[in-house]
Design an enzyme around this catalytic site. Structure first.
Site, PDB file in Angstrom:
ATOM      1  N   PHE A 136       0.860  -1.191   0.000  1.00  0.00           N
ATOM      2  CA  PHE A 136       0.000   0.000   0.000  1.00  0.00           C
ATOM      3  C   PHE A 136       0.890   1.233   0.000  1.00  0.00           C
ATOM      4  CE2 PHE A 136      -2.601   3.424   1.676  1.00  0.00           C
ATOM      5  CZ  PHE A 136      -3.688   3.321   0.836  1.00  0.00           C
ATOM      6  N   ASP A 221       9.129   2.630   1.914  1.00  0.00           N
ATOM      7  CA  ASP A 221       7.923   3.382   2.297  1.00  0.00           C
ATOM      8  C   ASP A 221       7.687   3.099   3.778  1.00  0.00           C
ATOM      9  OD1 ASP A 221       5.389   4.208   2.956  1.00  0.00           O
ATOM     10  OD2 ASP A 221       4.432   3.459   1.136  1.00  0.00           O
ATOM     11  N   LYS A 250       2.301   9.215   8.440  1.00  0.00           N
ATOM     12  CA  LYS A 250       1.390   8.906   9.548  1.00  0.00           C
ATOM     13  C   LYS A 250       1.787   9.438  10.939  1.00  0.00           C
ATOM     14  CE  LYS A 250      -1.337   5.146   7.671  1.00  0.00           C
ATOM     15  NZ  LYS A 250      -0.967   4.868   6.284  1.00  0.00           N
TER      16      LYS A 250
HETATM   17  C1  PLP Z   1      -1.087   5.136   4.912  1.00  0.00           C
HETATM   18  C2  PLP Z   1      -0.002   4.766   4.003  1.00  0.00           C
HETATM   19  C3  PLP Z   1       0.271   5.498   2.836  1.00  0.00           C
HETATM   20  C4  PLP Z   1      -0.595   6.647   2.384  1.00  0.00           C
HETATM   21  O1  PLP Z   1      -0.546   7.716   3.253  1.00  0.00           O
HETATM   22  P1  PLP Z   1      -1.627   8.909   3.100  1.00  0.00           P
HETATM   23  O2  PLP Z   1      -1.187   9.907   4.119  1.00  0.00           O
HETATM   24  O3  PLP Z   1      -2.967   8.311   3.366  1.00  0.00           O
HETATM   25  O4  PLP Z   1      -1.501   9.413   1.719  1.00  0.00           O
HETATM   26  C5  PLP Z   1       1.355   5.137   2.083  1.00  0.00           C
HETATM   27  N1  PLP Z   1       2.141   4.102   2.432  1.00  0.00           N
HETATM   28  C6  PLP Z   1       1.913   3.377   3.547  1.00  0.00           C
HETATM   29  C7  PLP Z   1       2.846   2.272   3.883  1.00  0.00           C
HETATM   30  C8  PLP Z   1       0.830   3.669   4.358  1.00  0.00           C
HETATM   31  O5  PLP Z   1       0.579   2.926   5.439  1.00  0.00           O
END
Ligand code: PLP
Length: 398
Positions: A136, A221, A250
């Site tokens: 994700f 990420d 986050k």
């Molecule tokens: C939540 C998340 C995103 C997206 O972040 P947003 O602030 O919602 O755009 C990207 N990568 C990972 C691993 C995430 O958990």
């Protein structure tokens, strides 16, 4: 007469999510209260965001002080909180430079732009990024292409070109997908939204070696795993593998929207005009994040996540051993944990736990995710386990 908030939502808000029937009014630490005054133990923490707990005094004070002084200047000028936060992140990580964005998806977009520029300059013009299935990376169009989950991709086709999704935790698949046009590999160190999946020993190290051998940037990420979640300030530290580029969001601002991408000097290729943001790194958001990161480091909050996370995981293992018909797996690290059920009962469990006063995330139809504030205690865990036990029993009886 009390306001019917659910009716208001149905009338005015786009129906892009089926919400839990809880209207949250305020929070403190690991607890929130709904508009009727009912108390909940919050093991969602705003989706792994409120890592220091709700209404943390250090962050609240930083926001109040900064809001009264200066919120936004644009990046045409210097502001001090932005540079203090940049210093805190760089000095506490293996990365050398940072750029601030407003969200995780936007941080990842920046990382991909950096990688593509690097590819143009150093990799035969290569523009391709390999990511993995079940990942994700966010909701922008390019991140839909990066996110290896068909249900996030189907309706947005044609997708942004240049992304290949290969099976997760499979080094050979990554090698097979690599071409002379590959400029970067982007993975989460531990898949969060994909169900809390920990890679096998050696996978991330193998990626590091492959990237080094082929002049490919390794992007981690860490939007979910950064900011202490896995029991180390950044997730890569728990695996002892350094990325070339790392993204955060986050937990970075403890609830104030902010993202970041960081890079090593060896791939610090962006120049004036290449990238920018009106709000990104503004004084308010960076003051909040600076207070968050410095509190986290000064008080070893990741250490608490590691200790209480191990205790929590042990309790979940005990629960699994005693309920092996219902629970088939416990996984995760630090305070990013999941319970895998033998059946698709997550929605029922989450609903029953709401009633018990415990907020949880149904990360998969057959798995629930725990991502509480990193400041919780073992007694919070004991309370959550009791509520969870009652919630699962209720769900199974319904
Ligand atoms: C939540 C998340 C995103 C997206 O972040 P947003 O602030 O919602 O755009 C990207 N990568 C990972 C691993 C995430 O958990």
């Amino acid at each position: 007469m009390t306001t019917d908030w659910k009716a208001k939502e149905a009338k005015y808000y786009m129906h892009v999510v089926n919400r839990q029937p809880v209207v949250i009014d305020r929070g403190e630490g690991a607890r929130v209260w709904d508009v009727d005054g009912k108390e909940y133990l919050d093991f969602t923490a705003g989706w792994a965001v409120v890592n220091l707990g709700h209404a943390h005094p250090a962050v609240t004070k930083a926001i109040q002080d900064q809001a009264a002084k200066l919120m936004q200047t644009s990046n045409q000028f210097y502001t001090t909180p932005q540079l203090e936060l940049a210093e805190a992140l760089v000095e506490n990580s293996a990365l050398d430079k940072v750029f601030f964005s407003n969200s995780g998806a936007e941080a990842n977009e920046g990382a991909v732009k950096l990688a593509r520029k690097y590819g143009r300059m150093n990799k035969n013009g290569g523009q391709e990024i390999i990511t993995v299935l079940n990942s994700f990376h966010g909701r922008t169009l390019a991140m839909a292409a990066a996110t290896g989950q068909p249900h996030y991709q189907e309706i947005w086709k044609p997708l942004t070109p240049g992304f290949t999704n290969v099976p997760y935790d499979d080094l050979d698949a990554m090698k097979a997908a690599t071409t002379d046009q590959t400029c970067a590999i982007m993975v989460e160190v531990l898949q969060g939204e994909g169900g809390v999946n920990v890679p096998t020993e050696g996978y991330l190290k193998g990626l590091r070696e492959w990237c080094d051998a082929n002049n490919i940037l390794l992007i981690f990420d860490e939007v979910q795993t950064g900011a202490g979640r896995l029991g180390t300030l950044f997730g890569y530290q728990a695996f002892d593998v350094e990325p070339d580029v790392m993204t955060l969001a986050k937990g970075l601002g403890n609830g104030v929207p902010i993202g970041a991408f960081l890079c090593k000097d060896s791939c610090d290729v962006l120049e004036p005009g290449d990238h920018g943001s009106t709000f990104g790194g503004n004084a308010l958001a960076t003051a909040a994040a600076n207070a968050t990161v410095r509190f986290m480091v000064d008080n070893d909050v990741p250490g608490n996540a590691k200790k209480v996370g191990a205790y929590f995981k042990g309790k979940l293992e005990e629960y699994k051993a005693a309920n092996s018909e219902v629970v088939v797996d416990v996984r995760g690290m630090g305070l990013l944990l999941a319970l895998q059920f033998s059946d698709t009962i997550s929605a029922k469990v989450v609903a029953a736990c709401n009633e018990e006063g415990l907020l949880l995330n149904p990360v998969r139809p057959d798995a629930i995710r725990f991502m509480p504030p990193l400041t919780i205690t073992e007694s919070d865990v004991d309370e959550a386990m009791e509520k969870l036990g009652r919630g699962i029993a209720k769900a199974l009886a319904s």
